[in-house]
Design a protein around this motif. Structure first.
Motif, PDB file in Angstrom:
ATOM      1  N   LEU A  11       0.828  -1.201   0.000  1.00 21.14           N
ATOM      2  CA  LEU A  11       0.000   0.000   0.000  1.00 21.14           C
ATOM      3  C   LEU A  11       0.866   1.257   0.000  1.00 21.14           C
ATOM      4  O   LEU A  11       1.821   1.365   0.778  1.00 21.14           O
ATOM      5  CB  LEU A  11      -0.902  -0.013   1.240  1.00 21.14           C
ATOM      6  N   LYS A  12       0.558   2.200  -0.858  1.00 22.05           N
ATOM      7  CA  LYS A  12       1.332   3.444  -0.953  1.00 22.05           C
ATOM      8  C   LYS A  12       0.915   4.435   0.122  1.00 22.05           C
ATOM      9  O   LYS A  12       1.753   5.080   0.752  1.00 22.05           O
ATOM     10  CB  LYS A  12       1.150   4.069  -2.337  1.00 22.05           C
ATOM     11  N   HIS A  13      -0.396   4.576   0.312  1.00 22.54           N
ATOM     12  CA  HIS A  13      -0.922   5.556   1.251  1.00 22.54           C
ATOM     13  C   HIS A  13      -1.312   4.881   2.566  1.00 22.54           C
ATOM     14  O   HIS A  13      -1.646   3.690   2.606  1.00 22.54           O
ATOM     15  CB  HIS A  13      -2.138   6.264   0.654  1.00 22.54           C
ATOM     16  N   ASP A  14      -1.286   5.643   3.641  1.00 21.27           N
ATOM     17  CA  ASP A  14      -1.620   5.097   4.951  1.00 21.27           C
ATOM     18  C   ASP A  14      -3.043   4.553   4.977  1.00 21.27           C
ATOM     19  O   ASP A  14      -3.969   5.221   4.489  1.00 21.27           O
ATOM     20  CB  ASP A  14      -1.523   6.189   6.026  1.00 21.27           C
ATOM     21  N   PRO A  15      -3.258   3.363   5.575  1.00 20.14           N
ATOM     22  CA  PRO A  15      -4.630   2.948   5.877  1.00 20.14           C
ATOM     23  C   PRO A  15      -5.234   3.966   6.844  1.00 20.14           C
ATOM     24  O   PRO A  15      -4.535   4.504   7.715  1.00 20.14           O
ATOM     25  CB  PRO A  15      -4.462   1.586   6.551  1.00 20.14           C
ATOM     26  N   VAL A  16      -6.528   4.225   6.690  1.00 22.51           N
ATOM     27  CA  VAL A  16      -7.191   5.230   7.514  1.00 22.51           C
ATOM     28  C   VAL A  16      -8.244   4.564   8.391  1.00 22.51           C
ATOM     29  O   VAL A  16      -9.115   3.841   7.888  1.00 22.51           O
ATOM     30  CB  VAL A  16      -7.843   6.322   6.640  1.00 22.51           C
ATOM     31  N   ALA A  17      -8.167   4.814   9.695  1.00 20.28           N
ATOM     32  CA  ALA A  17      -9.181   4.344  10.628  1.00 20.28           C
ATOM     33  C   ALA A  17     -10.251   5.422  10.769  1.00 20.28           C
ATOM     34  O   ALA A  17      -9.928   6.607  10.931  1.00 20.28           O
ATOM     35  CB  ALA A  17      -8.555   4.040  11.986  1.00 20.28           C
ATOM     36  N   VAL A  18     -11.516   5.006  10.702  1.00 16.57           N
ATOM     37  CA  VAL A  18     -12.634   5.928  10.918  1.00 16.57           C
ATOM     38  C   VAL A  18     -13.131   5.702  12.341  1.00 16.57           C
ATOM     39  O   VAL A  18     -13.591   4.613  12.679  1.00 16.57           O
ATOM     40  CB  VAL A  18     -13.759   5.687   9.896  1.00 16.57           C
ATOM     41  N   VAL A  19     -13.010   6.740  13.167  1.00 20.50           N
ATOM     42  CA  VAL A  19     -13.240   6.612  14.603  1.00 20.50           C
ATOM     43  C   VAL A  19     -14.358   7.557  15.038  1.00 20.50           C
ATOM     44  O   VAL A  19     -14.365   8.738  14.650  1.00 20.50           O
ATOM     45  CB  VAL A  19     -11.958   6.941  15.397  1.00 20.50           C
ATOM     46  N   GLY A  49      -1.202  10.945   6.193  1.00 26.56           N
ATOM     47  CA  GLY A  49      -0.584  10.957   7.509  1.00 26.56           C
ATOM     48  C   GLY A  49      -1.109  11.938   8.522  1.00 26.56           C
ATOM     49  O   GLY A  49      -0.569  12.031   9.628  1.00 26.56           O
ATOM     50  N   ARG A  50      -2.209  12.667   8.211  1.00 25.25           N
ATOM     51  CA  ARG A  50      -2.681  13.696   9.137  1.00 25.25           C
ATOM     52  C   ARG A  50      -4.104  13.400   9.600  1.00 25.25           C
ATOM     53  O   ARG A  50      -5.011  13.190   8.788  1.00 25.25           O
ATOM     54  CB  ARG A  50      -2.643  15.063   8.462  1.00 25.25           C
ATOM     55  N   PRO A 151      -4.778   8.120  10.621  1.00 26.46           N
ATOM     56  CA  PRO A 151      -3.867   7.099  10.081  1.00 26.46           C
ATOM     57  C   PRO A 151      -3.831   5.891  11.009  1.00 26.46           C
ATOM     58  O   PRO A 151      -3.670   6.043  12.228  1.00 26.46           O
ATOM     59  CB  PRO A 151      -2.517   7.823  10.030  1.00 26.46           C
ATOM     60  N   LEU A 152      -4.015   4.708  10.442  1.00 29.29           N
ATOM     61  CA  LEU A 152      -4.071   3.502  11.263  1.00 29.29           C
ATOM     62  C   LEU A 152      -2.799   3.337  12.088  1.00 29.29           C
ATOM     63  O   LEU A 152      -2.846   2.849  13.226  1.00 29.29           O
ATOM     64  CB  LEU A 152      -4.280   2.274  10.368  1.00 29.29           C
ATOM     65  N   ALA A 153      -1.664   3.761  11.559  1.00 27.20           N
ATOM     66  CA  ALA A 153      -0.396   3.628  12.273  1.00 27.20           C
ATOM     67  C   ALA A 153      -0.382   4.433  13.564  1.00 27.20           C
ATOM     68  O   ALA A 153       0.382   4.124  14.486  1.00 27.20           O
ATOM     69  CB  ALA A 153       0.757   4.068  11.372  1.00 27.20           C
TER      70      ALA A 153
END
Length: 273
Positions: A11-19, A49-50, A151-153
């Motif tokens: 994956l190129k872009h960060d996985p995104v968590a929806v919280v 990343g933001r 960002p999931l990270a």
């Protein structure tokens, strides 16, 4: 939190968590109250990343309000829902109320929106079909103050439980995720690709899936209006793939021993480098 899937598919872009939360991080980006903006542009920033945040006054646009669970924000559309059904379809210029609202918008709104309001975006053939589409949308009122794209990270899995996780993927990666979503499941339709706004395919639609015993993944970013806004941030060849948290964890657990470790997929990966 690191994702095995993200690593396996490159994956190129960060996985995104929806919280969903009542607390907003101090460093989160947010639209100004009442300011128009595309939710998916904020999502793109999260994938870069933001962390970004939304509440009932800062969801950007009417479709975004619906997509993020702030009720039927289309009621706030200029002229109300009747004008929205024509905006999405055949336009407002052929009926009196729509023309009047359109004339008022001409001096107050941007040229592109004013033109779309009168002529219609033409994404749906008729206002009647838009009415039916609205009935099918799982509009909801979330119980929290904020929706975060994080960002999931940066997520602490010990303290936080997202509603869903969204990947931004190209054609090869989408193919891999469709296979993986079906890998440990019965049937062949464990992924769906509905017609909806980009934000709705990462918000209320995967949230609806999350309520089922075997939630499906939702493919999105097929909304061409949203694609226009995210292209400069993410690139042209991407779609979104939203996994309810339960499905994400299931898919994470099946990476090892799957096709993602076999020569066919690895050769595709090698050819991408």
């Amino acid at each position: 939190m690191e994702s095995k899937i993200a690593k396996a598919i490159g994956l190129k872009h960060d996985p995104v968590a929806v919280v969903l939360t009542d607390e907003k991080p101090e460093d989160a980006s947010q639209f100004k109250p009442g300011k128009w903006g595309c939710v998916m542009s904020m999502f793109a920033n999260a994938a870069r990343g933001r962390t970004t945040a939304f509440d009932a006054q800062t969801y950007g646009c009417w479709g975004g309000g619906v997509g993020l669970g702030f009720g039927n924000a289309y009621e706030q559309f200029p002229g109300g829902v009747d004008c929205f059904t024509r905006f999405l379809s055949s336009g407002n210029k052929e009926w009196e109320k729509g023309r009047q609202v359109g004339e008022a918008l001409a001096g107050a709104a941007g040229k592109e929106f004013a033109d779309d309001f009168l002529e219609g975006e033409r994404y749906v053939k008729s206002p009647e079909l838009v009415d039916q589409w609205l009935e099918d949308l799982p509009m909801t009122e979330i119980g929290s103050r904020y929706v975060l794209f994080k960002p999931l990270a940066d997520m602490d899995s010990e303290r936080e439980k997202p509603e869903n996780v969204v990947f931004i993927v190209d054609a090869d990666q989408l193919s891999a995720l469709v296979i993986l979503a079906n890998y440990a499941r019965k049937g062949m339709e464990n992924v769906t690709i509905p017609y909806a706004a980009g934000c709705q395919t990462i918000g209320i639609l995967p949230w609806r899936e999350a309520k089922s015993e075997n939630p499906r993944a939702v493919v999105g970013l097929t909304d061409v209006s949203a694609r226009k806004y995210v292209r400069k941030l993410l690139g042209a060849g991407y779609l979104s793939f939203a996994m309810p948290w339960k499905l994400f964890l299931e898919m994470e657990s099946t990476v090892e021993g799957s096709f993602l470790e076999r020569p066919t997929w690895l050769s595709l990966q090698d050819s991408r480098q």
